[in-house]
Design a protein around this motif. Structure first.
Motif, PDB file in Angstrom:
ATOM      1  N   TRP A 180       0.858  -1.191   0.000  1.00  0.00           N
ATOM      2  CA  TRP A 180       0.000   0.000   0.000  1.00  0.00           C
ATOM      3  C   TRP A 180       0.892   1.238   0.000  1.00  0.00           C
ATOM      4  N   GLU A 181       0.305   2.360  -0.388  1.00  0.00           N
ATOM      5  CA  GLU A 181       1.016   3.639  -0.369  1.00  0.00           C
ATOM      6  C   GLU A 181       0.641   4.360   0.921  1.00  0.00           C
ATOM      7  N   ASP A 182       1.583   4.420   1.827  1.00  0.00           N
ATOM      8  CA  ASP A 182       1.334   4.968   3.157  1.00  0.00           C
ATOM      9  C   ASP A 182       1.524   6.485   3.148  1.00  0.00           C
ATOM     10  N   LEU A 183       0.565   7.212   3.728  1.00  0.00           N
ATOM     11  CA  LEU A 183       0.637   8.672   3.735  1.00  0.00           C
ATOM     12  C   LEU A 183       1.859   9.185   4.491  1.00  0.00           C
ATOM     13  N   ALA A 184       2.316   8.434   5.483  1.00  0.00           N
ATOM     14  CA  ALA A 184       3.451   8.877   6.291  1.00  0.00           C
ATOM     15  C   ALA A 184       4.766   8.219   5.883  1.00  0.00           C
ATOM     16  N   ARG A 185       4.709   6.969   5.398  1.00  0.00           N
ATOM     17  CA  ARG A 185       5.927   6.196   5.141  1.00  0.00           C
ATOM     18  C   ARG A 185       6.207   5.945   3.665  1.00  0.00           C
ATOM     19  N   GLY A 186       5.290   6.326   2.797  1.00  0.00           N
ATOM     20  CA  GLY A 186       5.483   6.032   1.388  1.00  0.00           C
ATOM     21  C   GLY A 186       5.108   4.585   1.071  1.00  0.00           C
ATOM     22  N   HIS A 187       5.776   3.983   0.095  1.00  0.00           N
ATOM     23  CA  HIS A 187       5.436   2.622  -0.323  1.00  0.00           C
ATOM     24  C   HIS A 187       5.797   1.621   0.774  1.00  0.00           C
ATOM     25  N   CYS A 188       4.833   0.775   1.125  1.00  0.00           N
ATOM     26  CA  CYS A 188       5.033  -0.240   2.165  1.00  0.00           C
ATOM     27  C   CYS A 188       4.628  -1.609   1.634  1.00  0.00           C
ATOM     28  N   GLU A 189       5.358  -2.623   2.075  1.00  0.00           N
ATOM     29  CA  GLU A 189       5.024  -3.995   1.726  1.00  0.00           C
ATOM     30  C   GLU A 189       5.181  -4.877   2.954  1.00  0.00           C
ATOM     31  N   VAL A 190       4.279  -5.856   3.080  1.00  0.00           N
ATOM     32  CA  VAL A 190       4.348  -6.853   4.153  1.00  0.00           C
ATOM     33  C   VAL A 190       4.161  -8.222   3.509  1.00  0.00           C
TER      34      VAL A 190
END
Length: 444
Positions: free
Chosen positions: A155-165
């Motif tokens: 997902w594209e996180d508003l605070a962290r940018g691109h995130c993957e789990v």
């Protein structure tokens, strides 16, 4: 997209700065976007939740100015969680597990000893109906796990940018305990769906949980919300706040004399590119909020900074704003008094001690009786604006004293204190009669 966010505290204790920072950022984001702020009480744990804690959460949020647009209690929504659980069971995504905590702990130790990650092995999926019936007959009650797809969730996180789990590296999470209690994850997702929450804003310690929750959103056929994971709070020295955060309860900070705007300005600006200064209002703080200003490093919570902002808030208060509070303390001595003393305030209640300088009695400190007598001889007959300057000039001419040797004896005689508000503003408030008495060494 219409912005709608939620704050979901558990009513099991006091609301502290960590909770409030989450609530505040949600509120600021919503109000800055013209959106909706939801208060959702996470009281599914009926044994630990209390009405007192729930009431105190509301009191604290209102005191801080974080008013909500909608309000819900999760304890009144168990039917919705049951329905979601039944759907997941029917789809094969929620499955019964009978291992005890001791058995699971032994498995984890074996896995670790073999250099394997301590991930649940899904042994329960191989149980036959007969084996499950036998376990039920023994009196065992299952807990229920959500079957992850084992994929990369992004997902594209508003605070962290691109995130993957990668959910393949995670154990299937328990959503329902043996006693039937719903754990946080499923009720949270169901509520976010039903309440049409557009963005979930919380601490970065929930990043891994987001991978799980996104799979549950998908399994329930729901639209995915946006996410923002904020850096966590640390102490001024960079150490974890977790052991001290219980002493940072809002109810205690209120009793200690902190201003709500100082608390919200502090929590709203630490860890951002904004200057750490008191905002003129909560609304202004919301208008200036942006996740683009939020850094990736932990936000340092420094009580010294909070104290500085608290003083700034007090120094900016107009007399009209302060008047009701002055009246409540029975120290409303007028606008001139407020303007004279507010630059010296760190906590509002300190105004009561400063009022005593005007109303008395003050025990004067006379270190040089001859100097005090000389000052009395040249005291103007009328003490009004400008009198202090004229009087000190006359005392200087008569005694030869200047600088600290001139002003400190007069301050000590008139206030009994070596520090305090500007004497030029205080003298007309004290009045000539009291000044005369104090210069003669009498309490007045």
């Amino acid at each position: 997209m219409s912005v709608k966010v939620r704050f979901a505290p558990s009513p099991t204790g006091k609301l502290h700065v960590g909770n409030v920072r989450t609530a505040l950022v949600n509120w600021l984001f919503a109000k800055g976007q013209g959106g909706t702020f939801v208060l959702r009480i996470d009281d599914t744990d009926l044994a630990r939740s209390t009405k007192e804690s729930e009431d105190n959460i509301e009191i604290d949020l209102k005191w801080l100015g974080l008013e909500w647009d909608e309000r819900y209690n999760q304890s009144k929504r168990f039917d919705r969680y049951e329905a979601a659980a039944e759907k997941l069971k029917a789809d094969g995504r929620l499955y019964a597990c009978y291992e005890t905590s001791e058995e699971l702990d032994r498995r984890r130790k074996v896995q670790l000893s073999r250099g394997q990650p301590p991930i649940y092995d899904r042994a329960a999926l191989s149980l036959t109906d007969e084996e499950k019936a036998a376990l039920d007959a023994e009196g065992r009650r299952p807990h229920w796990r959500f079957k992850l797809e084992g994929k990369r969730v992004s997902w594209e996180d508003l605070a962290r940018g691109h995130c993957e789990v990668d959910t393949a590296s995670m154990s299937d999470p328990v959503l329902i305990r043996e006693d039937g209690l719903f754990l946080y994850t499923l009720p949270s997702v169901v509520d976010d769906i039903d309440m049409e929450i557009s963005h979930i804003i919380r601490g970065e310690d929930h990043v891994t949980n987001t991978g799980t929750q996104l799979e549950i959103f998908e399994a329930l056929g729901a639209k995915l919300p946006g996410f923002a994971h904020m850096p966590l709070l640390v102490g001024a020295d960079g150490s974890a706040l977790s052991k001290r955060i219980g002493s940072m309860a809002i109810i205690d900070m209120r009793a200690d004399g902190y201003e709500p705007l100082a608390i919200t300005s502090h929590l709203g600006k630490i860890g951002t590119s904004d200057a750490l200064e008191a905002a003129p209002s909560l609304q202004a703080l919301g208008e200036g909020f942006s996740f683009s200003k939020m850094g990736r490093s932990p936000a340092r919570y420094d009580e010294a900074d909070l104290g500085r902002l608290n003083a700034q808030v007090l120094h900016a208060l107009t007399y009209e704003q302060a008047k009701p509070r002055l009246e409540a303390l029975d120290v409303d001595l007028g606008e001139s008094f407020w303007e004279a003393v507010k630059p010296n305030l760190n906590r509002f209640n300190e105004v009561a001690d400063l009022a005593k300088i005007v109303t008395g009695p003050v025990t004067p400190v006379i270190e040089d009786p001859a100097f005090a007598a000389a000052a009395l001889e040249v005291l103007p007959e009328v003490i009004e604006a400008g009198a202090w300057s004229a009087w000190t000039a006359a005392v200087k001419e008569k005694t030869g004293a200047k600088g600290k040797a001139l002003f400190m004896p007069l301050r000590l005689a008139l206030t009994g204190q070596p520090h305090g508000p500007d004497m030029a503003a205080l003298a007309p408030l004290i009045g000539r009669e009291a000044i005369v008495a104090r210069l003669k060494g009498r309490a007045g």
